[in-house]
Design a protein around this motif. Structure first.
Motif, PDB file in Angstrom:
ATOM      1  N   PRO A 160       0.797  -1.241   0.000  1.00  0.00           N
ATOM      2  CA  PRO A 160       0.000   0.000   0.000  1.00  0.00           C
ATOM      3  C   PRO A 160       0.822   1.280   0.000  1.00  0.00           C
ATOM      4  O   PRO A 160       0.487   2.242  -0.685  1.00  0.00           O
ATOM      5  CB  PRO A 160      -0.834  -0.128   1.280  1.00  0.00           C
ATOM      6  CG  PRO A 160      -0.972  -1.606   1.484  1.00  0.00           C
ATOM      7  CD  PRO A 160       0.329  -2.198   1.018  1.00  0.00           C
ATOM      8  N   CYS A 161       1.927   1.306   0.758  1.00  0.00           N
ATOM      9  CA  CYS A 161       2.708   2.552   0.838  1.00  0.00           C
ATOM     10  C   CYS A 161       3.599   2.756  -0.381  1.00  0.00           C
ATOM     11  O   CYS A 161       3.976   3.882  -0.699  1.00  0.00           O
ATOM     12  CB  CYS A 161       3.554   2.569   2.108  1.00  0.00           C
ATOM     13  SG  CYS A 161       4.965   1.431   2.081  1.00  0.00           S
ATOM     14  N   GLY A 162       3.944   1.675  -1.075  1.00  0.00           N
ATOM     15  CA  GLY A 162       4.788   1.783  -2.260  1.00  0.00           C
ATOM     16  C   GLY A 162       6.233   2.130  -1.971  1.00  0.00           C
ATOM     17  O   GLY A 162       7.010   2.415  -2.887  1.00  0.00           O
ATOM     18  N   ARG A 163       6.630   2.095  -0.695  1.00  0.00           N
ATOM     19  CA  ARG A 163       7.998   2.462  -0.310  1.00  0.00           C
ATOM     20  C   ARG A 163       8.773   1.192   0.041  1.00  0.00           C
ATOM     21  O   ARG A 163       8.389   0.438   0.936  1.00  0.00           O
ATOM     22  CB  ARG A 163       7.994   3.413   0.881  1.00  0.00           C
ATOM     23  CG  ARG A 163       7.338   4.740   0.581  1.00  0.00           C
ATOM     24  CD  ARG A 163       7.191   5.604   1.823  1.00  0.00           C
ATOM     25  NE  ARG A 163       8.498   5.964   2.388  1.00  0.00           N
ATOM     26  CZ  ARG A 163       8.904   5.611   3.591  1.00  0.00           C
ATOM     27  NH1 ARG A 163       8.140   4.845   4.366  1.00  0.00           N
ATOM     28  NH2 ARG A 163      10.074   5.997   4.036  1.00  0.00           N
ATOM     29  N   ALA A 164       9.856   0.977  -0.681  1.00  0.00           N
ATOM     30  CA  ALA A 164      10.630  -0.248  -0.492  1.00  0.00           C
ATOM     31  C   ALA A 164      11.817  -0.018   0.436  1.00  0.00           C
ATOM     32  O   ALA A 164      12.323   1.097   0.560  1.00  0.00           O
ATOM     33  CB  ALA A 164      11.126  -0.760  -1.838  1.00  0.00           C
ATOM     34  N   LEU A 165      12.243  -1.095   1.062  1.00  0.00           N
ATOM     35  CA  LEU A 165      13.499  -1.105   1.811  1.00  0.00           C
ATOM     36  C   LEU A 165      14.385  -2.156   1.150  1.00  0.00           C
ATOM     37  O   LEU A 165      14.175  -3.349   1.324  1.00  0.00           O
ATOM     38  CB  LEU A 165      13.258  -1.443   3.286  1.00  0.00           C
ATOM     39  CG  LEU A 165      14.487  -1.351   4.201  1.00  0.00           C
ATOM     40  CD1 LEU A 165      14.941   0.100   4.323  1.00  0.00           C
ATOM     41  CD2 LEU A 165      14.190  -1.926   5.577  1.00  0.00           C
ATOM     42  N   GLY A 166      15.341  -1.681   0.358  1.00  0.00           N
ATOM     43  CA  GLY A 166      16.182  -2.599  -0.409  1.00  0.00           C
ATOM     44  C   GLY A 166      17.194  -3.336   0.444  1.00  0.00           C
ATOM     45  O   GLY A 166      17.266  -3.161   1.662  1.00  0.00           O
ATOM     46  N   ARG A 167      17.986  -4.140  -0.229  1.00  0.00           N
ATOM     47  CA  ARG A 167      18.937  -4.986   0.502  1.00  0.00           C
ATOM     48  C   ARG A 167      19.976  -4.158   1.264  1.00  0.00           C
ATOM     49  O   ARG A 167      20.348  -4.514   2.382  1.00  0.00           O
ATOM     50  CB  ARG A 167      19.633  -5.938  -0.487  1.00  0.00           C
ATOM     51  CG  ARG A 167      20.609  -6.881   0.165  1.00  0.00           C
ATOM     52  CD  ARG A 167      20.937  -8.092  -0.652  1.00  0.00           C
ATOM     53  NE  ARG A 167      21.223  -7.819  -2.049  1.00  0.00           N
ATOM     54  CZ  ARG A 167      21.924  -8.649  -2.829  1.00  0.00           C
ATOM     55  NH1 ARG A 167      22.416  -9.774  -2.330  1.00  0.00           N
ATOM     56  NH2 ARG A 167      22.125  -8.370  -4.102  1.00  0.00           N
ATOM     57  N   TRP A 168      20.431  -3.056   0.677  1.00  0.00           N
ATOM     58  CA  TRP A 168      21.378  -2.200   1.390  1.00  0.00           C
ATOM     59  C   TRP A 168      20.715  -1.600   2.627  1.00  0.00           C
ATOM     60  O   TRP A 168      21.283  -1.582   3.713  1.00  0.00           O
ATOM     61  CB  TRP A 168      21.879  -1.086   0.465  1.00  0.00           C
ATOM     62  CG  TRP A 168      22.993  -0.279   1.053  1.00  0.00           C
ATOM     63  CD1 TRP A 168      24.335  -0.498   0.910  1.00  0.00           C
ATOM     64  CD2 TRP A 168      22.864   0.882   1.899  1.00  0.00           C
ATOM     65  NE1 TRP A 168      25.052   0.448   1.595  1.00  0.00           N
ATOM     66  CE2 TRP A 168      24.175   1.307   2.215  1.00  0.00           C
ATOM     67  CE3 TRP A 168      21.792   1.586   2.404  1.00  0.00           C
ATOM     68  CZ2 TRP A 168      24.420   2.421   3.011  1.00  0.00           C
ATOM     69  CZ3 TRP A 168      22.027   2.690   3.206  1.00  0.00           C
ATOM     70  CH2 TRP A 168      23.330   3.101   3.496  1.00  0.00           C
ATOM     71  N   GLY A 169      19.492  -1.113   2.481  1.00  0.00           N
ATOM     72  CA  GLY A 169      18.767  -0.532   3.608  1.00  0.00           C
ATOM     73  C   GLY A 169      18.476  -1.550   4.690  1.00  0.00           C
ATOM     74  O   GLY A 169      18.552  -1.250   5.887  1.00  0.00           O
TER      75      GLY A 169
END
Length: 511
Positions: free
Chosen positions: A121-130
Protein backbone atom coordinates in the motif's frame (compact mmCIF):
# COMPACT_ATOMS: atom_id res chain seq x y z
CA UNK A 1 -9.33 -18.27 -2.79
CA UNK A 2 -8.71 -17.14 0.77
CA UNK A 3 -9.68 -19.43 3.62
CA UNK A 4 -12.13 -18.38 6.32
CA UNK A 5 -9.21 -18.52 8.79
CA UNK A 6 -7.26 -15.95 6.78
CA UNK A 7 -10.29 -13.68 6.37
CA UNK A 8 -10.79 -13.82 10.14
CA UNK A 9 -7.10 -13.06 10.75
CA UNK A 10 -7.31 -10.10 8.39
CA UNK A 11 -10.35 -8.77 10.24
CA UNK A 12 -8.52 -9.03 13.56
CA UNK A 13 -5.26 -7.32 12.52
CA UNK A 14 -7.16 -4.53 10.75
CA UNK A 15 -7.88 -3.25 14.28
CA UNK A 16 -4.40 -2.95 15.86
CA UNK A 17 -5.60 -2.11 19.37
CA UNK A 18 -7.95 -5.10 19.49
CA UNK A 19 -5.25 -7.34 17.97
CA UNK A 20 -2.71 -6.37 20.66
CA UNK A 21 -5.19 -7.07 23.44
CA UNK A 22 -6.19 -10.44 21.95
CA UNK A 23 -2.73 -11.96 21.36
CA UNK A 24 -2.53 -13.74 24.71
CA UNK A 25 -5.60 -15.77 23.80
CA UNK A 26 -4.47 -16.66 20.27
CA UNK A 27 -3.26 -20.21 19.57
CA UNK A 28 0.45 -20.33 18.76
CA UNK A 29 -0.08 -21.96 15.38
CA UNK A 30 -2.11 -18.94 14.23
CA UNK A 31 0.75 -16.47 14.59
CA UNK A 32 2.08 -17.12 11.04
CA UNK A 33 -1.40 -16.48 9.66
CA UNK A 34 -1.70 -13.21 11.61
CA UNK A 35 1.74 -12.18 10.41
CA UNK A 36 0.89 -12.62 6.72
CA UNK A 37 -2.44 -10.84 7.16
CA UNK A 38 -0.65 -7.94 8.87
CA UNK A 39 1.97 -7.78 6.13
CA UNK A 40 -0.74 -7.77 3.44
CA UNK A 41 -2.55 -4.86 5.11
CA UNK A 42 0.71 -3.12 6.06
CA UNK A 43 -0.14 -3.16 9.74
CA UNK A 44 3.40 -2.43 10.95
CA UNK A 45 2.30 -1.92 14.55
CA UNK A 46 0.77 -5.41 14.70
CA UNK A 47 3.82 -6.98 13.01
CA UNK A 48 6.11 -5.52 15.66
CA UNK A 49 3.94 -6.83 18.51
CA UNK A 50 3.68 -10.26 16.87
CA UNK A 51 7.47 -10.56 16.70
CA UNK A 52 7.84 -9.30 20.25
CA UNK A 53 5.50 -12.03 21.51
CA UNK A 54 6.45 -14.71 18.95
CA UNK A 55 5.78 -18.07 20.66
CA UNK A 56 7.47 -20.37 18.11
CA UNK A 57 11.16 -21.31 17.93
CA UNK A 58 11.54 -20.15 14.31
CA UNK A 59 10.36 -17.20 12.25
CA UNK A 60 11.23 -17.49 8.55
CA UNK A 61 10.15 -14.52 6.47
CA UNK A 62 10.16 -16.27 3.09
CA UNK A 63 7.94 -19.09 4.34
CA UNK A 64 5.56 -16.71 6.12
CA UNK A 65 5.04 -14.55 3.03
CA UNK A 66 4.95 -17.33 0.44
CA UNK A 67 1.84 -19.07 -0.93
CA UNK A 68 -0.11 -21.20 1.55
CA UNK A 69 -3.36 -23.13 1.72
CA UNK A 70 -5.00 -20.26 3.62
CA UNK A 71 -3.71 -17.52 1.32
CA UNK A 72 -2.26 -18.58 -2.07
CA UNK A 73 -0.88 -15.13 -2.98
CA UNK A 74 2.89 -14.66 -2.89
CA UNK A 75 3.96 -11.58 -0.91
CA UNK A 76 7.71 -12.17 -1.12
CA UNK A 77 8.11 -9.45 -3.76
CA UNK A 78 6.91 -6.83 -1.28
CA UNK A 79 10.00 -5.32 0.30
CA UNK A 80 7.75 -2.97 2.25
CA UNK A 81 9.79 -0.50 4.29
CA UNK A 82 7.23 -0.13 7.09
CA UNK A 83 6.74 -3.89 7.49
CA UNK A 84 10.42 -4.82 7.34
CA UNK A 85 11.38 -2.12 9.82
CA UNK A 86 8.65 -3.46 12.13
CA UNK A 87 10.11 -6.97 11.82
CA UNK A 88 13.56 -5.89 12.96
CA UNK A 89 12.19 -3.71 15.76
CA UNK A 90 10.01 -6.59 16.86
CA UNK A 91 13.04 -8.89 17.12
CA UNK A 92 14.77 -6.28 19.28
CA UNK A 93 11.71 -6.05 21.52
CA UNK A 94 11.62 -9.85 21.79
CA UNK A 95 15.15 -10.24 23.19
CA UNK A 96 14.58 -7.39 25.66
CA UNK A 97 11.15 -8.54 26.76
CA UNK A 98 10.65 -8.84 30.53
CA UNK A 99 8.72 -11.84 31.81
CA UNK A 100 7.15 -14.67 29.84
CA UNK A 101 8.90 -17.37 27.87
CA UNK A 102 11.01 -16.32 24.93
CA UNK A 103 11.08 -19.26 22.56
CA UNK A 104 12.30 -17.60 19.36
CA UNK A 105 15.75 -18.93 18.47
CA UNK A 106 16.06 -18.44 14.69
CA UNK A 107 14.84 -15.47 12.63
CA UNK A 108 15.38 -15.93 8.89
CA UNK A 109 15.07 -12.53 7.17
CA UNK A 110 15.98 -13.84 3.71
CA UNK A 111 13.50 -14.66 0.96
CA UNK A 112 12.31 -11.13 0.11
CA UNK A 113 12.65 -10.19 -3.58
CA UNK A 114 13.52 -6.66 -4.68
CA UNK A 115 11.38 -5.62 -7.67
CA UNK A 116 10.92 -2.43 -9.64
CA UNK A 117 7.28 -1.78 -8.73
CA UNK A 118 6.18 -2.29 -5.13
CA UNK A 119 2.67 -3.71 -4.61
CA UNK A 120 2.44 -2.81 -0.93
CA UNK A 121 0.00 0.00 0.00
CA UNK A 122 2.71 2.55 0.84
CA UNK A 123 4.79 1.78 -2.26
CA UNK A 124 8.00 2.46 -0.31
CA UNK A 125 10.63 -0.25 -0.49
CA UNK A 126 13.50 -1.10 1.81
CA UNK A 127 16.18 -2.60 -0.41
CA UNK A 128 18.94 -4.99 0.50
CA UNK A 129 21.38 -2.20 1.39
CA UNK A 130 18.77 -0.53 3.61
CA UNK A 131 17.87 -3.82 5.27
CA UNK A 132 21.55 -4.42 5.97
CA UNK A 133 22.03 -1.01 7.58
CA UNK A 134 18.82 -1.31 9.62
CA UNK A 135 19.77 -4.72 11.02
CA UNK A 136 23.36 -3.63 11.70
CA UNK A 137 22.32 -0.48 13.57
CA UNK A 138 19.78 -2.45 15.61
CA UNK A 139 22.45 -5.01 16.53
CA UNK A 140 24.80 -2.23 17.63
CA UNK A 141 22.09 -0.64 19.78
CA UNK A 142 21.39 -3.97 21.48
CA UNK A 143 25.05 -4.68 22.23
CA UNK A 144 24.73 -2.34 25.21
CA UNK A 145 21.90 -4.51 26.60
CA UNK A 146 23.51 -7.49 28.39
CA UNK A 147 20.12 -8.85 29.53
CA UNK A 148 19.23 -9.57 25.89
CA UNK A 149 22.33 -11.72 25.39
CA UNK A 150 20.94 -14.35 27.78
CA UNK A 151 18.34 -15.29 25.16
CA UNK A 152 20.05 -14.56 21.82
CA UNK A 153 18.39 -14.94 18.42
CA UNK A 154 20.27 -16.30 15.43
CA UNK A 155 19.43 -13.93 12.55
CA UNK A 156 19.92 -15.30 9.03
CA UNK A 157 20.29 -12.52 6.50
CA UNK A 158 21.65 -11.28 3.16
CA UNK A 159 24.23 -8.52 3.59
CA UNK A 160 24.94 -5.71 1.13
CA UNK A 161 28.03 -3.80 2.24
CA UNK A 162 29.48 -0.62 0.72
CA UNK A 163 31.74 2.16 1.95
CA UNK A 164 28.62 3.88 3.28
CA UNK A 165 27.62 1.18 5.78
CA UNK A 166 30.93 -0.64 6.22
CA UNK A 167 31.71 0.65 9.71
CA UNK A 168 28.32 -0.15 11.24
CA UNK A 169 28.28 -3.62 9.67
CA UNK A 170 31.73 -4.37 11.08
CA UNK A 171 30.58 -3.30 14.56
CA UNK A 172 27.46 -5.47 14.27
CA UNK A 173 29.40 -8.54 13.12
CA UNK A 174 32.23 -8.30 15.59
CA UNK A 175 30.85 -7.36 19.03
CA UNK A 176 33.29 -7.56 21.97
CA UNK A 177 30.93 -9.86 23.89
CA UNK A 178 27.89 -12.11 23.20
CA UNK A 179 25.11 -10.10 21.57
CA UNK A 180 21.31 -10.42 21.67
CA UNK A 181 21.09 -10.67 17.86
CA UNK A 182 23.74 -12.86 16.27
CA UNK A 183 23.99 -12.26 12.54
CA UNK A 184 24.60 -15.22 10.21
CA UNK A 185 25.22 -14.18 6.60
CA UNK A 186 23.90 -16.47 3.85
CA UNK A 187 24.65 -14.17 0.92
CA UNK A 188 27.03 -11.23 0.69
CA UNK A 189 27.21 -8.43 -1.87
CA UNK A 190 30.13 -5.99 -1.83
CA UNK A 191 30.33 -2.71 -3.74
CA UNK A 192 32.67 0.28 -3.46
CA UNK A 193 35.02 -1.38 -0.96
CA UNK A 194 38.79 -1.64 -0.90
CA UNK A 195 40.42 -5.11 -0.99
CA UNK A 196 41.46 -4.92 2.68
CA UNK A 197 37.96 -3.83 3.74
CA UNK A 198 36.42 -6.71 1.80
CA UNK A 199 38.78 -9.24 3.37
CA UNK A 200 38.10 -7.88 6.86
CA UNK A 201 34.30 -7.85 6.69
CA UNK A 202 34.10 -11.27 5.04
CA UNK A 203 36.12 -12.82 7.85
CA UNK A 204 33.61 -11.40 10.32
CA UNK A 205 30.58 -12.45 8.27
CA UNK A 206 31.10 -16.17 8.87
CA UNK A 207 32.40 -17.42 5.50
CA UNK A 208 31.79 -21.02 6.53
CA UNK A 209 28.03 -20.45 6.18
CA UNK A 210 28.12 -18.22 3.10
CA UNK A 211 26.22 -19.57 0.08
CA UNK A 212 26.47 -16.62 -2.34
CA UNK A 213 29.24 -14.02 -2.75
CA UNK A 214 28.86 -11.10 -5.20
CA UNK A 215 31.83 -8.75 -5.45
CA UNK A 216 30.81 -6.16 -8.01
CA UNK A 217 31.44 -2.82 -9.67
CA UNK A 218 33.83 -0.62 -7.71
CA UNK A 219 35.77 -3.26 -5.81
CA UNK A 220 39.13 -3.14 -7.54
CA UNK A 221 40.60 -6.61 -7.29
CA UNK A 222 43.39 -8.20 -9.28
CA UNK A 223 44.33 -11.88 -9.38
CA UNK A 224 46.52 -11.55 -6.30
CA UNK A 225 43.62 -10.22 -4.25
CA UNK A 226 41.29 -12.97 -5.49
CA UNK A 227 43.84 -15.68 -4.68
CA UNK A 228 44.35 -14.23 -1.20
CA UNK A 229 40.61 -13.95 -0.60
CA UNK A 230 39.89 -17.56 -1.58
CA UNK A 231 42.93 -19.04 0.14
CA UNK A 232 42.84 -17.13 3.43
CA UNK A 233 39.10 -16.85 4.03
CA UNK A 234 37.72 -20.05 2.49
CA UNK A 235 34.12 -20.64 1.46
CA UNK A 236 33.36 -24.36 1.84
CA UNK A 237 29.60 -24.05 1.26
CA UNK A 238 29.65 -21.44 -1.49
CA UNK A 239 27.19 -22.07 -4.33
CA UNK A 240 27.54 -18.84 -6.29
CA UNK A 241 30.53 -16.54 -6.90
CA UNK A 242 30.57 -13.25 -8.83
CA UNK A 243 33.84 -11.37 -9.30
CA UNK A 244 34.30 -7.79 -10.58
CA UNK A 245 35.80 -6.69 -13.88
CA UNK A 246 39.53 -7.37 -14.37
CA UNK A 247 39.62 -9.67 -11.34
CA UNK A 248 42.06 -12.00 -13.13
CA UNK A 249 44.55 -9.33 -14.18
CA UNK A 250 48.09 -10.07 -13.00
CA UNK A 251 49.18 -7.81 -10.09
CA UNK A 252 51.10 -4.74 -11.32
CA UNK A 253 54.41 -5.70 -9.72
CA UNK A 254 54.26 -9.34 -10.83
CA UNK A 255 55.72 -10.90 -13.96
CA UNK A 256 54.66 -14.21 -15.47
CA UNK A 257 56.97 -17.21 -15.68
CA UNK A 258 59.00 -17.64 -18.91
CA UNK A 259 56.59 -20.42 -19.90
CA UNK A 260 53.73 -17.93 -19.82
CA UNK A 261 51.95 -19.85 -17.06
CA UNK A 262 49.87 -17.72 -14.72
CA UNK A 263 50.49 -18.98 -11.16
CA UNK A 264 47.67 -16.85 -9.76
CA UNK A 265 45.10 -18.31 -12.13
CA UNK A 266 46.28 -21.84 -11.38
CA UNK A 267 46.02 -21.20 -7.65
CA UNK A 268 42.58 -19.58 -8.01
CA UNK A 269 41.36 -22.57 -10.03
CA UNK A 270 42.59 -24.94 -7.32
CA UNK A 271 40.81 -22.95 -4.61
CA UNK A 272 37.60 -23.02 -6.66
CA UNK A 273 37.93 -26.78 -7.04
CA UNK A 274 37.79 -27.12 -3.25
CA UNK A 275 34.30 -25.58 -3.25
CA UNK A 276 32.38 -28.78 -3.84
CA UNK A 277 28.99 -27.01 -3.99
CA UNK A 278 29.96 -24.25 -6.44
CA UNK A 279 27.55 -24.28 -9.39
CA UNK A 280 27.33 -20.58 -10.34
CA UNK A 281 30.27 -18.51 -11.57
CA UNK A 282 30.27 -14.99 -13.01
CA UNK A 283 33.57 -13.49 -14.18
CA UNK A 284 32.36 -10.96 -16.78
CA UNK A 285 34.73 -8.31 -18.17
CA UNK A 286 37.88 -10.22 -17.25
CA UNK A 287 40.43 -11.01 -19.94
CA UNK A 288 40.54 -14.80 -20.04
CA UNK A 289 41.86 -15.46 -23.54
CA UNK A 290 43.13 -19.05 -23.68
CA UNK A 291 42.58 -19.53 -19.93
CA UNK A 292 39.10 -21.08 -19.67
CA UNK A 293 40.33 -24.65 -19.43
CA UNK A 294 42.79 -23.70 -16.67
CA UNK A 295 40.03 -21.93 -14.74
CA UNK A 296 37.10 -24.31 -15.20
CA UNK A 297 38.82 -27.63 -15.80
CA UNK A 298 39.60 -28.44 -12.14
CA UNK A 299 36.05 -27.75 -10.87
CA UNK A 300 34.51 -30.80 -9.21
CA UNK A 301 30.89 -29.95 -9.87
CA UNK A 302 29.34 -28.97 -13.21
CA UNK A 303 28.31 -25.33 -13.44
CA UNK A 304 24.63 -24.45 -13.86
CA UNK A 305 25.18 -20.69 -14.22
CA UNK A 306 28.13 -19.27 -16.16
CA UNK A 307 28.75 -15.63 -17.11
CA UNK A 308 31.70 -15.09 -19.45
CA UNK A 309 30.52 -11.82 -20.99
CA UNK A 310 33.29 -9.73 -22.58
CA UNK A 311 36.07 -12.14 -21.56
CA UNK A 312 37.83 -12.15 -24.98
CA UNK A 313 37.46 -15.89 -25.50
CA UNK A 314 39.29 -17.60 -28.36
CA UNK A 315 38.78 -20.83 -30.34
CA UNK A 316 40.43 -22.98 -27.65
CA UNK A 317 38.19 -21.51 -24.94
CA UNK A 318 35.02 -22.12 -26.95
CA UNK A 319 36.13 -25.65 -27.87
CA UNK A 320 36.73 -26.48 -24.20
CA UNK A 321 33.33 -25.10 -23.21
CA UNK A 322 31.52 -27.02 -25.93
CA UNK A 323 33.15 -30.32 -24.94
CA UNK A 324 33.28 -29.91 -21.16
CA UNK A 325 30.98 -31.54 -18.62
CA UNK A 326 29.65 -28.07 -17.80
CA UNK A 327 27.93 -27.77 -21.20
CA UNK A 328 25.39 -30.51 -20.47
CA UNK A 329 24.31 -28.89 -17.17
CA UNK A 330 24.15 -25.17 -18.02
CA UNK A 331 20.87 -23.44 -17.14
CA UNK A 332 22.00 -19.81 -17.44
CA UNK A 333 24.69 -18.75 -19.92
CA UNK A 334 26.00 -15.29 -20.85
CA UNK A 335 28.47 -15.06 -23.75
CA UNK A 336 27.91 -11.39 -24.57
CA UNK A 337 30.68 -9.45 -26.27
CA UNK A 338 31.93 -12.33 -28.46
CA UNK A 339 31.45 -12.71 -32.23
CA UNK A 340 30.12 -16.21 -31.72
CA UNK A 341 28.34 -16.91 -34.99
CA UNK A 342 31.01 -15.42 -37.23
CA UNK A 343 34.15 -16.63 -35.39
CA UNK A 344 33.07 -19.85 -33.67
CA UNK A 345 30.00 -21.14 -35.58
CA UNK A 346 30.66 -24.86 -35.14
CA UNK A 347 31.68 -24.76 -31.47
CA UNK A 348 28.83 -22.37 -30.63
CA UNK A 349 26.42 -24.72 -32.40
CA UNK A 350 27.82 -27.69 -30.46
CA UNK A 351 27.71 -25.82 -27.14
CA UNK A 352 24.02 -24.97 -27.49
CA UNK A 353 23.27 -28.49 -28.70
CA UNK A 354 24.82 -30.02 -25.57
CA UNK A 355 23.14 -27.46 -23.29
CA UNK A 356 19.73 -27.73 -24.98
CA UNK A 357 18.18 -30.07 -22.40
CA UNK A 358 18.88 -27.72 -19.48
CA UNK A 359 19.38 -24.18 -20.83
CA UNK A 360 16.75 -21.72 -19.51
CA UNK A 361 18.39 -18.29 -19.93
CA UNK A 362 20.71 -17.25 -22.76
CA UNK A 363 22.29 -13.81 -23.16
CA UNK A 364 24.05 -12.87 -26.42
CA UNK A 365 24.34 -9.08 -26.22
CA UNK A 366 26.77 -7.23 -28.52
CA UNK A 367 27.80 -10.44 -30.28
CA UNK A 368 28.00 -8.87 -33.78
CA UNK A 369 25.03 -10.97 -34.92
CA UNK A 370 24.01 -9.61 -38.33
CA UNK A 371 21.27 -10.46 -40.83
CA UNK A 372 23.44 -13.07 -42.53
CA UNK A 373 23.85 -14.95 -39.24
CA UNK A 374 20.15 -15.35 -38.47
CA UNK A 375 19.74 -18.72 -40.22
CA UNK A 376 22.66 -20.17 -38.25
CA UNK A 377 21.32 -18.69 -35.01
CA UNK A 378 17.88 -20.20 -35.64
CA UNK A 379 19.43 -23.64 -36.20
CA UNK A 380 21.49 -23.31 -33.02
CA UNK A 381 18.47 -22.27 -30.93
CA UNK A 382 16.00 -24.81 -32.33
CA UNK A 383 17.02 -27.70 -29.97
CA UNK A 384 16.74 -25.43 -26.90
CA UNK A 385 13.20 -26.47 -25.99
CA UNK A 386 13.66 -25.51 -22.32
CA UNK A 387 14.69 -21.92 -23.08
CA UNK A 388 12.64 -19.34 -21.16
CA UNK A 389 14.61 -16.11 -21.59
CA UNK A 390 16.63 -14.84 -24.55
CA UNK A 391 18.48 -11.52 -24.56
CA UNK A 392 20.35 -10.27 -27.62
CA UNK A 393 20.48 -6.49 -27.31
CA UNK A 394 23.16 -4.52 -29.16
CA UNK A 395 23.27 -6.65 -32.32
CA UNK A 396 22.94 -4.94 -35.76
CA UNK A 397 19.82 -6.74 -37.01
CA UNK A 398 17.25 -5.37 -39.43
CA UNK A 399 13.49 -5.56 -38.96
CA UNK A 400 13.32 -8.23 -41.67
CA UNK A 401 15.89 -10.42 -39.93
CA UNK A 402 14.18 -9.94 -36.56
CA UNK A 403 10.87 -11.00 -38.09
CA UNK A 404 12.45 -14.26 -39.34
CA UNK A 405 13.98 -14.86 -35.92
CA UNK A 406 10.69 -14.21 -34.11
CA UNK A 407 8.92 -16.78 -36.29
CA UNK A 408 11.43 -19.36 -35.04
CA UNK A 409 11.24 -18.16 -31.44
CA UNK A 410 7.48 -18.73 -31.47
CA UNK A 411 8.21 -22.44 -31.79
CA UNK A 412 10.17 -22.65 -28.52
CA UNK A 413 7.45 -23.95 -26.19
CA UNK A 414 8.70 -22.56 -22.85
CA UNK A 415 9.98 -19.17 -24.00
CA UNK A 416 8.60 -16.37 -21.81
CA UNK A 417 10.84 -13.32 -22.27
CA UNK A 418 12.74 -11.84 -25.24
CA UNK A 419 14.90 -8.71 -25.14
CA UNK A 420 15.67 -7.63 -28.70
CA UNK A 421 17.75 -4.74 -30.08
CA UNK A 422 16.46 -1.59 -31.71
CA UNK A 423 16.45 -2.60 -35.41
CA UNK A 424 19.21 -1.00 -37.41
CA UNK A 425 16.52 0.40 -39.73
CA UNK A 426 15.76 2.90 -36.94
CA UNK A 427 19.29 4.36 -36.88
CA UNK A 428 21.05 6.60 -39.40
CA UNK A 429 22.73 4.63 -42.16
CA UNK A 430 26.26 3.53 -41.27
CA UNK A 431 25.75 3.61 -37.49
CA UNK A 432 28.61 1.85 -35.70
CA UNK A 433 28.24 -1.13 -33.36
CA UNK A 434 28.60 -1.64 -30.45
CA UNK A 435 26.98 1.68 -29.63
CA UNK A 436 27.62 3.99 -26.74
CA UNK A 437 24.71 5.25 -24.61
CA UNK A 438 24.40 8.51 -26.56
CA UNK A 439 24.20 6.81 -29.97
CA UNK A 440 21.90 4.12 -28.59
CA UNK A 441 19.30 6.69 -27.59
CA UNK A 442 19.24 8.45 -30.99
CA UNK A 443 16.84 6.38 -33.09
CA UNK A 444 13.54 6.83 -34.87
CA UNK A 445 11.05 6.05 -32.09
CA UNK A 446 8.04 6.00 -34.41
CA UNK A 447 9.66 3.49 -36.75
CA UNK A 448 10.73 1.36 -33.77
CA UNK A 449 7.17 1.30 -32.41
CA UNK A 450 5.83 0.10 -35.77
CA UNK A 451 8.45 -2.67 -36.03
CA UNK A 452 7.98 -3.75 -32.41
CA UNK A 453 4.21 -3.98 -32.96
CA UNK A 454 4.82 -6.09 -36.08
CA UNK A 455 7.12 -8.44 -34.13
CA UNK A 456 4.47 -8.87 -31.44
CA UNK A 457 1.96 -9.64 -34.18
CA UNK A 458 4.26 -12.43 -35.43
CA UNK A 459 4.09 -14.03 -31.99
CA UNK A 460 0.32 -13.48 -31.73
CA UNK A 461 -0.26 -15.25 -35.04
CA UNK A 462 1.75 -18.17 -33.68
CA UNK A 463 -0.47 -18.24 -30.58
CA UNK A 464 2.35 -17.01 -28.36
CA UNK A 465 0.87 -14.01 -26.61
CA UNK A 466 2.52 -15.39 -23.45
CA UNK A 467 5.96 -14.19 -24.60
CA UNK A 468 6.93 -10.76 -23.25
CA UNK A 469 9.14 -8.74 -25.61
CA UNK A 470 11.00 -5.53 -24.82
CA UNK A 471 14.03 -3.39 -25.59
CA UNK A 472 15.51 -2.08 -22.32
CA UNK A 473 18.01 0.40 -23.76
CA UNK A 474 20.13 0.72 -20.64
CA UNK A 475 19.78 -2.78 -19.23
CA UNK A 476 17.31 -4.45 -16.93
CA UNK A 477 16.23 -3.00 -13.60
CA UNK A 478 18.87 -3.50 -10.90
CA UNK A 479 17.52 -2.66 -7.44
CA UNK A 480 20.96 -2.77 -5.84
CA UNK A 481 22.44 -0.16 -8.19
CA UNK A 482 19.37 2.04 -7.89
CA UNK A 483 19.54 1.95 -4.11
CA UNK A 484 23.19 3.02 -3.94
CA UNK A 485 23.27 5.36 -6.94
CA UNK A 486 24.23 8.40 -4.84
CA UNK A 487 27.10 6.55 -3.22
CA UNK A 488 28.21 5.25 -6.62
CA UNK A 489 28.25 8.80 -7.99
CA UNK A 490 30.42 9.97 -5.09
CA UNK A 491 32.79 7.06 -5.65
CA UNK A 492 33.13 7.86 -9.36
CA UNK A 493 33.83 11.54 -8.65
CA UNK A 494 36.53 10.57 -6.17
CA UNK A 495 38.05 8.14 -8.67
CA UNK A 496 38.07 10.88 -11.34
CA UNK A 497 39.71 13.31 -8.91
CA UNK A 498 42.38 10.72 -8.06
CA UNK A 499 43.05 10.08 -11.76
CA UNK A 500 43.50 13.84 -12.39
CA UNK A 501 45.90 14.12 -9.45
CA UNK A 502 47.96 11.19 -10.74
CA UNK A 503 48.02 12.71 -14.23
CA UNK A 504 49.12 16.08 -12.85
CA UNK A 505 51.86 14.43 -10.81
CA UNK A 506 53.12 12.54 -13.89
CA UNK A 507 53.27 15.76 -15.91
CA UNK A 508 55.30 17.48 -13.20
CA UNK A 509 57.78 14.59 -13.17
CA UNK A 510 58.19 14.88 -16.94
CA UNK A 511 58.89 18.60 -16.62
Amino acid sequence: MWSLRFISAQALVSQPRVARQSLEGVAHNLYPLLFKASYLLEQAEVIRVLLECWPLEECRLGALLGPSADHPDDLRDRACRACLEACVRGLADHVLRDGGRRRLRVADLTGVRDVQVQRCPCGRALGRWGRTELLARTCCELQAEPRGARHPIEVLTDLFVTEGNFEVVVRALGPPRPAPLRVHCLSFRADSLGPSQLLHVLRLAGPGELRRLDVVHNVRLHAGHVQQLLAQVGFPRLISLTLPAKAFDVPPACTLAPSGEDPFLTSIAWELSQMTQLTELSVAFSTLTGKIQTLLGPLRTPLRVLDLAHCSLNHADMAFLANSTHAAHLEVLDLSGHSLVSLFPSTFFRLLGRAAQTLRVLTLEECSIEDGHVSTLILALSPCRELRELRFLGNPLSARALRRLFVALGELPKLQCVEFPVPKDCFPEGAAYPQDELAMSKFDQQKYDMIAEDLRAVLLRAGRDDIQVSTPLFGSFDPDIQETSNELGTFLLQAFKTALENFSRALKQIE
